[in-house]
Write a protein that holds these residues in place. Structure first.
Motif, PDB file in Angstrom:
ATOM      1  N   MET A   1       2.884  11.215   2.726  1.00  0.00           N
ATOM      2  CA  MET A   1       1.636  10.952   3.334  1.00  0.00           C
ATOM      3  C   MET A   1       1.655   9.582   2.950  1.00  0.00           C
ATOM      4  SD  MET A   1      -1.879  12.258   0.807  1.00  0.00           S
ATOM      5  CE  MET A   1      -1.684  11.554  -0.727  1.00  0.00           C
ATOM      6  N   LYS A   2       0.752   8.835   4.006  1.00  0.00           N
ATOM      7  CA  LYS A   2       0.512   7.352   3.890  1.00  0.00           C
ATOM      8  C   LYS A   2      -0.724   6.945   2.915  1.00  0.00           C
ATOM      9  CE  LYS A   2       3.702   5.593   6.979  1.00  0.00           C
ATOM     10  NZ  LYS A   2       4.381   4.668   6.780  1.00  0.00           N
ATOM     11  N   VAL A   3      -0.690   5.811   2.201  1.00  0.00           N
ATOM     12  CA  VAL A   3      -1.779   5.393   1.488  1.00  0.00           C
ATOM     13  C   VAL A   3      -1.654   4.096   1.577  1.00  0.00           C
ATOM     14  CG1 VAL A   3      -2.010   7.354  -0.086  1.00  0.00           C
ATOM     15  CG2 VAL A   3      -0.568   5.463  -0.900  1.00  0.00           C
ATOM     16  N   ILE A   4      -2.799   3.368   1.324  1.00  0.00           N
ATOM     17  CA  ILE A   4      -2.947   1.818   1.515  1.00  0.00           C
ATOM     18  C   ILE A   4      -2.529   1.449  -0.070  1.00  0.00           C
ATOM     19  CG2 ILE A   4      -4.342   1.477   3.015  1.00  0.00           C
ATOM     20  CD1 ILE A   4      -6.587   0.964   1.000  1.00  0.00           C
ATOM     21  N   ALA A   5      -1.698   0.412  -0.166  1.00  0.00           N
ATOM     22  CA  ALA A   5      -0.865  -0.141  -1.007  1.00  0.00           C
ATOM     23  C   ALA A   5      -1.891  -0.305  -2.611  1.00  0.00           C
ATOM     24  CB  ALA A   5      -0.437  -1.394  -0.976  1.00  0.00           C
ATOM     25  N   SER A   6      -3.229  -0.762  -2.303  1.00  0.00           N
ATOM     26  CA  SER A   6      -4.182  -0.987  -3.320  1.00  0.00           C
ATOM     27  C   SER A   6      -4.576   0.475  -4.026  1.00  0.00           C
ATOM     28  CB  SER A   6      -5.442  -1.629  -2.959  1.00  0.00           C
ATOM     29  OG  SER A   6      -6.195  -0.734  -1.928  1.00  0.00           O
ATOM     30  N   GLN A   7      -4.304   1.504  -3.492  1.00  0.00           N
ATOM     31  CA  GLN A   7      -4.374   2.720  -4.147  1.00  0.00           C
ATOM     32  C   GLN A   7      -3.171   3.202  -4.875  1.00  0.00           C
ATOM     33  OE1 GLN A   7      -5.389   5.396  -0.562  1.00  0.00           O
ATOM     34  NE2 GLN A   7      -7.619   5.064  -0.993  1.00  0.00           N
ATOM     35  N   VAL A   8      -2.080   2.527  -4.973  1.00  0.00           N
ATOM     36  CA  VAL A   8      -0.808   3.100  -5.765  1.00  0.00           C
ATOM     37  C   VAL A   8      -1.127   2.845  -7.194  1.00  0.00           C
ATOM     38  CG1 VAL A   8       1.603   2.471  -6.154  1.00  0.00           C
ATOM     39  CG2 VAL A   8       0.789   2.549  -3.839  1.00  0.00           C
ATOM     40  N   ARG A   9      -0.787   3.852  -7.865  1.00  0.00           N
ATOM     41  CA  ARG A   9      -1.192   3.869  -9.373  1.00  0.00           C
ATOM     42  C   ARG A   9       0.097   4.222 -10.262  1.00  0.00           C
ATOM     43  NH1 ARG A   9      -4.824   1.468  -7.923  1.00  0.00           N
ATOM     44  NH2 ARG A   9      -6.950   2.037  -7.816  1.00  0.00           N
ATOM     45  N   LYS A  10       0.427   3.998 -11.441  1.00  0.00           N
ATOM     46  CA  LYS A  10       1.217   4.354 -12.431  1.00  0.00           C
ATOM     47  C   LYS A  10       1.408   5.750 -12.269  1.00  0.00           C
ATOM     48  CE  LYS A  10       2.832   4.231 -17.262  1.00  0.00           C
ATOM     49  NZ  LYS A  10       2.395   3.721 -18.668  1.00  0.00           N
ATOM     50  N   GLY A  34      -6.158 -16.946   0.517  1.00  0.00           N
ATOM     51  CA  GLY A  34      -4.944 -16.026   0.830  1.00  0.00           C
ATOM     52  C   GLY A  34      -5.288 -14.777   0.871  1.00  0.00           C
ATOM     53  N   THR A  35      -4.303 -13.925   0.997  1.00  0.00           N
ATOM     54  CA  THR A  35      -4.438 -12.646   1.217  1.00  0.00           C
ATOM     55  C   THR A  35      -4.112 -11.600  -0.210  1.00  0.00           C
ATOM     56  OG1 THR A  35      -3.141 -12.708   3.406  1.00  0.00           O
ATOM     57  CG2 THR A  35      -3.551 -10.359   2.568  1.00  0.00           C
ATOM     58  N   PRO A  36      -5.036 -10.636  -0.587  1.00  0.00           N
ATOM     59  CA  PRO A  36      -5.021  -9.972  -1.444  1.00  0.00           C
ATOM     60  C   PRO A  36      -3.576  -9.159  -1.422  1.00  0.00           C
ATOM     61  CG  PRO A  36      -7.070  -9.532  -0.594  1.00  0.00           C
ATOM     62  CD  PRO A  36      -6.156 -10.408   0.160  1.00  0.00           C
ATOM     63  N   VAL A  37      -2.922  -9.068  -2.972  1.00  0.00           N
ATOM     64  CA  VAL A  37      -1.820  -8.481  -2.635  1.00  0.00           C
ATOM     65  C   VAL A  37      -1.603  -7.475  -3.856  1.00  0.00           C
ATOM     66  CG1 VAL A  37      -0.167 -10.186  -1.706  1.00  0.00           C
ATOM     67  CG2 VAL A  37      -0.531 -10.049  -4.239  1.00  0.00           C
ATOM     68  N   THR A  38      -0.793  -6.361  -3.748  1.00  0.00           N
ATOM     69  CA  THR A  38      -0.576  -5.276  -4.935  1.00  0.00           C
ATOM     70  C   THR A  38       0.932  -5.612  -5.353  1.00  0.00           C
ATOM     71  OG1 THR A  38      -1.996  -3.871  -3.856  1.00  0.00           O
ATOM     72  CG2 THR A  38      -0.403  -2.922  -5.504  1.00  0.00           C
ATOM     73  N   GLN A  39       1.134  -5.909  -6.518  1.00  0.00           N
ATOM     74  CA  GLN A  39       2.334  -6.253  -7.398  1.00  0.00           C
ATOM     75  C   GLN A  39       2.759  -4.724  -8.032  1.00  0.00           C
ATOM     76  OE1 GLN A  39       4.496  -8.790  -7.403  1.00  0.00           O
ATOM     77  NE2 GLN A  39       6.145  -7.352  -8.349  1.00  0.00           N
ATOM     78  N   VAL A  40       4.166  -4.114  -7.430  1.00  0.00           N
ATOM     79  CA  VAL A  40       4.335  -2.808  -8.174  1.00  0.00           C
ATOM     80  C   VAL A  40       5.531  -2.947  -8.499  1.00  0.00           C
ATOM     81  CG1 VAL A  40       4.824  -0.515  -7.469  1.00  0.00           C
ATOM     82  CG2 VAL A  40       2.861  -1.874  -6.305  1.00  0.00           C
ATOM     83  N   ASP A  41       5.937  -2.522  -9.859  1.00  0.00           N
ATOM     84  CA  ASP A  41       7.239  -2.455 -10.731  1.00  0.00           C
ATOM     85  C   ASP A  41       7.542  -0.907 -10.471  1.00  0.00           C
ATOM     86  OD1 ASP A  41       7.373  -5.065 -11.210  1.00  0.00           O
ATOM     87  OD2 ASP A  41       6.312  -4.892 -13.261  1.00  0.00           O
ATOM     88  N   MET A  42       8.972  -0.588  -9.979  1.00  0.00           N
ATOM     89  CA  MET A  42       9.183   0.734  -9.608  1.00  0.00           C
ATOM     90  C   MET A  42      10.454   0.986 -10.234  1.00  0.00           C
ATOM     91  SD  MET A  42       7.863   1.261  -5.727  1.00  0.00           S
ATOM     92  CE  MET A  42       9.180   0.096  -5.048  1.00  0.00           C
ATOM     93  N   ARG A  43      10.792   2.316 -10.593  1.00  0.00           N
ATOM     94  CA  ARG A  43      12.179   2.774 -10.936  1.00  0.00           C
ATOM     95  C   ARG A  43      12.731   3.711  -9.956  1.00  0.00           C
ATOM     96  NH1 ARG A  43      13.361   6.975 -13.893  1.00  0.00           N
ATOM     97  NH2 ARG A  43      11.323   7.090 -14.615  1.00  0.00           N
ATOM     98  N   ARG A  44      13.737   3.494  -9.477  1.00  0.00           N
ATOM     99  CA  ARG A  44      14.690   4.454  -8.304  1.00  0.00           C
ATOM    100  C   ARG A  44      14.879   5.471  -9.120  1.00  0.00           C
ATOM    101  NH1 ARG A  44      19.251   1.840  -5.402  1.00  0.00           N
ATOM    102  NH2 ARG A  44      18.000   0.216  -5.329  1.00  0.00           N
ATOM    103  N   ILE A  45      14.521   6.728  -8.715  1.00  0.00           N
ATOM    104  CA  ILE A  45      14.709   7.956  -9.332  1.00  0.00           C
ATOM    105  C   ILE A  45      16.247   8.353  -9.354  1.00  0.00           C
ATOM    106  CG2 ILE A  45      14.522  10.500  -9.282  1.00  0.00           C
ATOM    107  CD1 ILE A  45      11.490   9.707  -8.248  1.00  0.00           C
ATOM    108  N   THR A  57      -2.573  -5.673   0.087  1.00  0.00           N
ATOM    109  CA  THR A  57      -3.467  -4.374  -0.332  1.00  0.00           C
ATOM    110  C   THR A  57      -3.491  -3.514   0.809  1.00  0.00           C
ATOM    111  OG1 THR A  57      -5.379  -5.682  -0.302  1.00  0.00           O
ATOM    112  CG2 THR A  57      -4.240  -5.632  -2.442  1.00  0.00           C
ATOM    113  N   THR A  58      -3.614  -4.060   1.940  1.00  0.00           N
ATOM    114  CA  THR A  58      -3.945  -2.980   3.038  1.00  0.00           C
ATOM    115  C   THR A  58      -2.759  -2.563   3.805  1.00  0.00           C
ATOM    116  OG1 THR A  58      -4.031  -5.040   4.660  1.00  0.00           O
ATOM    117  CG2 THR A  58      -6.355  -4.441   3.839  1.00  0.00           C
ATOM    118  N   GLU A  59      -1.372  -2.729   3.237  1.00  0.00           N
ATOM    119  CA  GLU A  59      -0.243  -2.059   3.973  1.00  0.00           C
ATOM    120  C   GLU A  59      -0.184  -0.878   3.556  1.00  0.00           C
ATOM    121  OE1 GLU A  59       3.832  -3.885   3.910  1.00  0.00           O
ATOM    122  OE2 GLU A  59       2.658  -5.571   2.970  1.00  0.00           O
TER     123      GLU A  59
END
Length: 188
Positions: A1-10, A34-45, A57-59
């Motif tokens: 399911m596609k969501v916009i980047a600003s909706q991504v949560r921990k 400039g463009t608003p951005v979402t910085q995300v730190d992730m761990r590959r499962i 944020t709109t990606e």
């Protein structure tokens, strides 16, 4: 399911380049220019590699479908951390790499949400607030007001937290699990 980047949560699970990633932290930045951005730190499962991504944020980002269920914490041993599903009494063992730094908050019977993908727990979400007991802090100073600076304290689970001056040893306090900050004195 596609969501916009600003909706991504921990705790969300993101699918990218054929791999699944658990989001460890997500922050939205809105610079003056400039463009608003979402910085995300992730761990590959698959291998536990940590990755940092920055999206507008709109990606559109692909969120993987995972089953989210409530579980009660039972105990920890050499196999991992054991949880029980309250309605079916089904037990699941979760690897320490999934729990991470959140292990200090786990107490007997604590209700958490586990994200399950193909029968394996891949992420944990703690309650927003948890009650712990203060075991070590500086003594209360008579005449010091609650509005002055906070003092360091240690809880029974080993969590360091800054508390108001009137909080003493043996006091139960509510802690925000997201950033280990003092919320209020427990009402129980």
């Amino acid at each position: 399911m596609k969501v916009i980047a600003s909706q991504v949560r921990k705790g969300n699970v993101i699918e990218q380049d054929g791999h699944l990633y658990v989001v460890l932290s997500a922050e939205n930045f809105h610079p003056g220019k400039g463009t608003p951005v979402t910085q995300v730190d992730m761990r590959r499962i698959s291998d536990g590699t940590k990755v940092s991504e920055r999206w507008r944020t709109t990606e559109q980002v692909e969120r993987a479908f995972v089953e989210e269920k409530s579980y009660d914490f039972l105990y920890a041993d050499g196999e991992g951390y054991h949880f029980m599903e309250p309605e079916t009494f089904e037990q699941v063992a979760v690897d320490e790499s999934v729990i991470g730094e959140d292990k200090v908050y786990l107490t007997d019977g604590l209700r958490v949400h586990l994200s399950i993908y193909n029968g394996i727990a891949i992420a944990i979400e703690l309650p927003q607030r948890i009650t712990l007991e203060i075991t070590e802090t500086e003594p209360v100073v008579k005449g010091q007001t609650a509005s002055s600076s906070y003092k360091p304290a240690m809880t029974d689970k080993g969590v360091r937290v800054m508390v108001p001056p009137h909080i003493g040893v043996g006091t139960r306090v509510v802690i925000n699990t997201a950033d280990a900050t003092y919320v209020e004195r427990a009402k129980d």
